[in-house]
Design a protein around this motif. Structure first.
Motif, short mmCIF file in Angstrom:
data_model
loop_
_atom_site.label_atom_id
_atom_site.label_comp_id
_atom_site.label_asym_id
_atom_site.label_seq_id
_atom_site.Cartn_x
_atom_site.Cartn_y
_atom_site.Cartn_z
N PRO A 1 10.51 32.51 28.93
CA PRO A 1 11.12 31.29 28.41
C PRO A 1 12.31 31.62 27.50
N VAL A 2 13.27 30.69 27.50
CA VAL A 2 14.47 30.90 26.69
C VAL A 2 14.14 30.93 25.21
N ASP A 3 13.14 30.14 24.77
CA ASP A 3 12.86 30.09 23.34
C ASP A 3 12.20 31.36 22.82
N ARG A 4 11.85 32.29 23.69
CA ARG A 4 11.28 33.56 23.25
C ARG A 4 12.34 34.65 23.06
N ILE A 5 13.59 34.36 23.31
CA ILE A 5 14.67 35.36 23.23
C ILE A 5 15.51 35.10 21.99
N VAL A 6 15.76 36.15 21.22
CA VAL A 6 16.61 36.09 20.03
C VAL A 6 17.68 37.15 20.15
N LEU A 7 18.93 36.75 19.90
CA LEU A 7 20.06 37.69 19.89
C LEU A 7 20.57 37.83 18.47
N ALA A 8 20.80 39.05 18.05
CA ALA A 8 21.36 39.35 16.72
C ALA A 8 22.44 40.41 16.87
N SER A 9 23.62 40.14 16.30
CA SER A 9 24.75 41.07 16.44
C SER A 9 25.42 41.27 15.09
N LYS A 10 25.91 42.52 14.85
CA LYS A 10 26.65 42.85 13.62
C LYS A 10 28.07 43.33 13.93
N ALA A 11 28.54 43.07 15.14
CA ALA A 11 29.88 43.51 15.52
C ALA A 11 30.94 42.71 14.79
N GLY A 12 32.13 43.32 14.61
CA GLY A 12 33.23 42.67 13.93
C GLY A 12 33.79 41.51 14.73
#
Length: 447
Positions: A101-112
């Motif tokens: 399911p889509v609600d189980r996916i989390v994206l986290a990024s620290k790129a500039g």
């Protein structure tokens, strides 16, 4: 030294320091601007969604130029969550391809903020060059987390990199090359600025050896010229002070001979027993006056200094003393040559050898080098000297044995002359009691 002083820089020392500081700042800013405008920014690592999906399925793909991806289990979701225009599409694609399911996916990024643009251009170039299909991508560093049925999170992220990357290595290389390029300039300025300090150090050492040395030439920065003139004035005052004190002592010693001569004539009419005692006192006073005049004469008329080999000098003195029955010996050692006054040094070592034989039965001398100094040590087998008297014995007319008998010693000027000559050559004399008995006199003279 005076001839070299004319080659030193002119102008204000403050101006030279300000110039050096300004040049350093300008050079640092110039190097920074060159790096900013000429070195391209580093291209961050980017990963296609297919590579991230393959890591979730296992095994993780192998990369040759990029950092490997790794998957870890975590109790909490990665954060902070990434929110961008492409985030919903990326999450939907991952959910469809991985079957979650889509609600189980989390994206986290620290790129500039500009990383995506650079990577997007790189991907466009790669598509045109290799013909690979276009797809979504994530720029390192990032975390992609999928919540598992047991509540834990499977997180995919690029492995941390140890050590500088290629771009950081290029920056460090630029700074190293810039430092090497600026080193000769800094060296030249450092020598120019330290030259006056060396000038004063050499002048102070020379003044300690010879108060009659030539004055310094007033050249260089304005602050240094003022200091040089003050140094020359101080040297002149010291010279006049020493000469006045020496002349005063010589005049007093000379004038005392006249009343002593009158006393000698007046005691002729006294009884024999009184005349003998007073005559001995007068003889002793005349001996002290003669020794004082000799001391003053030697101090006021330094001899010319020439190269002198110390072992040969000591051997000749020991041979002369051996002819009179004295027990003297010079240990064989290295040849040590220095610039010195032959007559003054001969008197110095003659006094020490006489004392060693007189108070310690025999004298053993040795010569060697110690760093930049020539060292002469003379041992005897006498009783030594208590620590409280080791400096007092160098004072003029001081004798540990209070009488002035010729059988028990002189008038107390021998060691004063020794130290005066040694310090006049820039050295010194010290006394050390040996373990087991006896005294060692250590004379140190700069080469």
């Amino acid at each position: 030294m005076s001839a070299k002083a004319g080659q030193r820089p002119t102008g204000s020392l403050f101006v030279q320091l300000a110039t050096l500081t300004g040049l350093t700042l300008v050079a640092a800013e110039t190097i920074s601007l060159l790096l900013l405008f000429n070195l391209p920014p580093p291209n961050p690592d980017f990963y296609r969604l297919s590579e991230i999906e393959q890591t979730f399925r296992g095994p993780a793909p192998v990369f040759t130029e990029r950092r490997p991806l790794q998957i870890q289990m975590a109790p909490r979701p990665p954060g902070p969550a990434m929110e961008g225009a492409a985030t919903p599409a990326i999450r939907a694609t991952l959910a469809k391809d991985l079957g979650v399911p889509v609600d189980r996916i989390v994206l986290a990024s620290k790129a500039g903020p500009f990383a995506d643009r650079r990577v997007f251009r790189s991907i466009r170039e790669r598509i045109a060059r290799e013909g690979v299909r276009e797809e979504h991508f994530l720029v390192s560093p990032f975390d992609v987390g999928i919540r598992q049925p047991d509540g834990r999170w499977a997180v995919v992220r690029p492995q941390p990199k140890f050590g500088p990357d290629a771009w950081q290595q290029r920056i460090a290389l630029w700074f190293v090359l810039s430092a090497i390029a600026m080193a000769p300039v800094a060296y030249v300025f450092a020598r120019r600025l330290s030259a006056p300090i060396r000038l004063f150090a050499d002048a102070a050492e020379r003044l300690g050896r010879d108060p009659r040395a030539e004055p310094l030439v007033a050249t260089g920065p304005s602050e240094i010229r003022v200091a040089v003139r003050a140094f020359n004035d101080m040297q002149e005052r010291l010279r006049r002070y020493v000469e006045d004190r020496t002349a005063m002592v010589g005049a007093i010693a000379h004038d005392l001979r006249t009343p002593l001569t009158r006393l000698r004539f007046r005691i002729e009419s006294l009884p024999d027993d009184q005349r003998a005692k007073m005559s001995n006192d007068i003889d002793q006073m005349e001996a002290m006056i003669s020794a004082a005049l000799t001391f003053v004469r030697d101090a006021s008329r330094p001899g010319e200094r020439t190269p002198l080999e110390l072992s040969s000098l000591l051997e000749s003195l020991c041979d002369e003393m051996a002819e009179t029955g004295a027990s003297t010996q010079v240990e064989s050692g290295e040849k040590v040559v220095l610039e010195g006054d032959p007559m003054a040094l001969r008197r110095l070592f003659s006094n020490l050898l006489d004392n060693a034989v007189k108070f310690g039965s025999r004298a053993r001398a040795r010569v060697f080098r110690d760093a930049a100094n020539a060292v002469v040590e003379i041992d005897d087998d006498g009783p030594g000297i208590p620590a409280a008297d080791r400096e007092k014995v160098f004072e003029p007319f001081y004798r540990r044995e209070p009488s002035r008998s010729r059988q028990t010693g002189g008038i107390g000027l021998g060691l004063a002359v020794v130290r005066s000559i040694a310090r006049g050559h820039g050295g010194d004399v010290n006394l050390v009691n040996r373990i087991g008995g006896g005294l060692t006199v250590r004379v140190q003279l700069p080469l």
